[in-house]
Enzyme design. Structure first.
Site, PDB file in Angstrom:
ATOM      1  N   GLY A   1      -4.203  -4.023   6.441  1.00 47.80           N
ATOM      2  CA  GLY A   1      -3.135  -3.758   7.416  1.00 47.80           C
ATOM      3  C   GLY A   1      -3.285  -2.392   8.032  1.00 47.80           C
TER       4      GLY A   1
ATOM      5  CE  LYS B   1      -3.834   3.966   2.206  1.00 45.93           C
ATOM      6  NZ  LYS B   1      -5.068   3.529   2.903  1.00 45.93           N
TER       7      LYS B   1
ATOM      8  CG  ASP C   1      -7.691   2.598   0.777  1.00 45.82           C
ATOM      9  OD1 ASP C   1      -8.845   3.069   0.894  1.00 45.82           O
ATOM     10  OD2 ASP C   1      -7.063   2.091   1.735  1.00 45.82           O
TER      11      ASP C   1
ATOM     12  CB  SER D   1      -0.890  -0.030   1.250  1.00 48.83           C
ATOM     13  OG  SER D   1      -1.587   1.179   1.398  1.00 48.83           O
TER      14      SER D   1
ATOM     15  CG  ASP E   1     -10.391  -0.413   5.298  1.00 51.38           C
ATOM     16  OD1 ASP E   1     -10.680  -0.839   6.428  1.00 51.38           O
ATOM     17  OD2 ASP E   1      -9.277   0.129   5.081  1.00 51.38           O
TER      18      ASP E   1
ATOM     19  CE  LYS F   1      -7.148  -1.798   7.087  1.00 55.35           C
ATOM     20  NZ  LYS F   1      -7.233  -0.313   7.083  1.00 55.35           N
TER      21      LYS F   1
ATOM     22  CE  LYS G   1      -4.698   0.217   0.507  1.00 50.03           C
ATOM     23  NZ  LYS G   1      -5.358  -0.552   1.593  1.00 50.03           N
TER      24      LYS G   1
ATOM     25  CD  GLU H   1      -8.835  -0.584   1.009  1.00 49.64           C
ATOM     26  OE1 GLU H   1      -7.921  -0.926   0.231  1.00 49.64           O
ATOM     27  OE2 GLU H   1      -8.700  -0.591   2.248  1.00 49.64           O
TER      28      GLU H   1
HETATM   29  O1  OSB Z   1      -6.953   2.194   4.727  1.00 45.80           O
HETATM   30  O2  OSB Z   1      -5.967   0.350   4.490  1.00 45.80           O
HETATM   31  C1  OSB Z   1      -5.996   1.483   4.985  1.00 45.80           C
HETATM   32  C2  OSB Z   1      -2.785   2.161   6.942  1.00 45.80           C
HETATM   33  C3  OSB Z   1      -3.278   2.839   8.022  1.00 45.80           C
HETATM   34  C4  OSB Z   1      -4.621   3.106   8.088  1.00 45.80           C
HETATM   35  C5  OSB Z   1      -5.474   2.683   7.064  1.00 45.80           C
HETATM   36  C6  OSB Z   1      -4.987   1.971   5.987  1.00 45.80           C
HETATM   37  C7  OSB Z   1      -3.611   1.734   5.909  1.00 45.80           C
HETATM   38  C8  OSB Z   1      -2.972   1.079   4.788  1.00 45.80           C
HETATM   39  C9  OSB Z   1      -1.622   0.455   5.027  1.00 45.80           C
HETATM   40  O3  OSB Z   1      -3.409   1.082   3.663  1.00 45.80           O
HETATM   41  C10 OSB Z   1      -1.664  -1.025   4.982  1.00 45.80           C
HETATM   42  C11 OSB Z   1      -0.398  -1.621   5.528  1.00 45.80           C
HETATM   43  O4  OSB Z   1       0.545  -1.775   4.775  1.00 45.80           O
HETATM   44  O5  OSB Z   1      -0.348  -1.926   6.747  1.00 45.80           O
HETATM   45 MG    MG Z   2      -8.195   1.048   3.444  1.00 52.12          MG
END
Ligand code: OSB
Ligand code: MG
Length: 368
Positions: A290, A163, A188, A135, A238, A262, A161, A213
């Site tokens: 994560g 953001k 995401d 991510s 999510d 999660k 992924k 996402e």
């Molecule tokens: O939205 O998935 C998310 C990290 C912190 C808070 C929200 C998210 C995330 C990530 C990182 O996308 C995922 C990871 O590599 O742990």
């Molecule tokens: Mg997310």
């Protein structure tokens, strides 16, 4: 089994690089580590809550308070035979899924160790290796993003992924597709859009994304259903999926076609497994999300992702994607084929570096 003592630690770890999402930037991870002492054994759990209520309403501060004042007093000295019994003890306490999860994870960890089975097997996991993705946060410039993607692809990550937020979305995805062709790619939004942006988001349909996402609000399954009717790209939820019930409603309404599970967000391993079972029964793909976990939370995520319904690569990157040095030794490592082996040693399957953990501990409480 009986939990005689619980230790809470506030732990601080510097991220290698700051991580930016539509809700803000994290350059350091502060989280609560829960240790339970059960019949002479140890179990570890990691609370996913961030220091500020940006991703969800929970924070490290609220989780500490809820654990100390409500959850830990409920479990101390009480007999149980399986960790899946614990959630019923705090079912009457509203919310605070991540605080509950940290304690339940610690109980699972100790139980698996006591039974001499790996955490993954204890949960019903069937895979020996899990496929993983990465991510990537919002960058200052598209060039920085392209270089980051190039590096992660070279290491073997199975899915990228990125953001997104308004102003960093369709144009950026176009550049990524231009540079890297048909790589497994998803975005995401962390709730950065509203249904008024639907026409703009339709622009993402041209790029063959695996999914988008959480485009809209956490509490809005209705608008997500309306948006999904307009998009060819599958919506993955999510933040909205706060537990198995929310998952059932989302699937019934057509709010998403994929679910990010999660364990912290849904309230613990028992709820995560129930959500997995529900999605699997409807042939809805799930993957393991994560929260920039340390090796301890990552070990719990790996165990969960070994369940058969986790058919898409998860946000379970190797330790070195986040940390110069992880809490577990050896760290979590990924093979060049983009998979991470699921440990087959009893319990957590990773060794916690006690001295290093001690040096990262900002605050500690022993209960009772
Ligand atoms: O939205 O998935 C998310 C990290 C912190 C808070 C929200 C998210 C995330 C990530 C990182 O996308 C995922 C990871 O590599 O742990
Ligand atoms: Mg997310």
């Amino acid at each position: 089994m009986r939990i005689d003592r619980v230790e809470l630690r506030l732990v601080g770890m510097e991220l290698k690089q700051p991580f930016t999402t539509s809700f803000g930037t994290l350059s350091r991870k502060e989280f609560i580590l829960v240790t339970v002492f059960v019949d002479g054994l140890l179990g570890y759990g990691e609370v996913a809550a961030l220091p500020a209520p940006l991703y969800s309403y929970e924070t490290t501060g609220t989780a500490w308070l809820i654990l100390e004042q409500f959850l830990v007093p409920l479990v101390l000295g009480r007999e149980w035979s399986h960790p899946s019994e614990l959630p019923a003890w705090w079912k009457h306490l509203r919310g605070h899924a991540m605080a509950k999860c940290g304690l339940e994870q610690a109980a699972w960890c100790a139980w698996a160790e006591a039974q001499g089975v790996p955490l993954a097997a204890a949960l019903g996991g069937t895979r020996g290796r899990v496929e993983v993705g990465v991510s990537i946060g919002i960058q200052r410039e598209v060039g920085d993003l392209l270089r980051a993607i190039e590096g992660y692809l070279a290491r073997g990550y199975r899915r990228i992924k990125i953001k997104i937020k308004p102003g960093w979305d369709v144009g950026v995805v176009r550049e990524v597709r231009r540079q890297f062709g048909g790589i497994p790619l998803m975005v995401d939004a962390n709730s950065a859009y509203t249904l008024a942006d639907a026409a703009h988001l339709e622009g993402l349909d041209d790029f063959g994304l695996m999914m988008i996402e959480q485009p809209l609000d956490e509490d809005d399954l209705v608008d997500h259903a309306a948006l999904q009717r307009r998009l060819r790209t599958p919506i993955c939820l999510d933040e909205s999926i706060t537990g198995p019930e929310a998952g059932r409603r989302a699937l019934e309404l057509g709010s998403c076609r994929i679910i990010n599970i999660k364990v912290g967000r849904v309230g613990g391993p028992t709820a995560a497994r129930a959500l997995h079972d529900l999605a699997r029964a409807q042939a809805v793909p799930v993957w393991c999300g994560g929260m920039l976990e340390s090796g301890i939370g990552r070990a719990h995520n790996l165990a969960l992702a070994s369940l058969p319904g986790f058919t898409l690569p998860g946000d379970i990157s190797a330790s070195d994607r986040y940390w110069h040095r992880d809490l577990v030794d050896p760290p979590v490592t990924m093979a060049s084929d983009g998979t991470i082996p699921v440990p087959n040693a009893p319990g957590l399957g990773f060794t916690v570096d006690g001295a290093y953990l001690e040096s990262l501990t900002l605050k500690k409480a022993q209960l009772p």
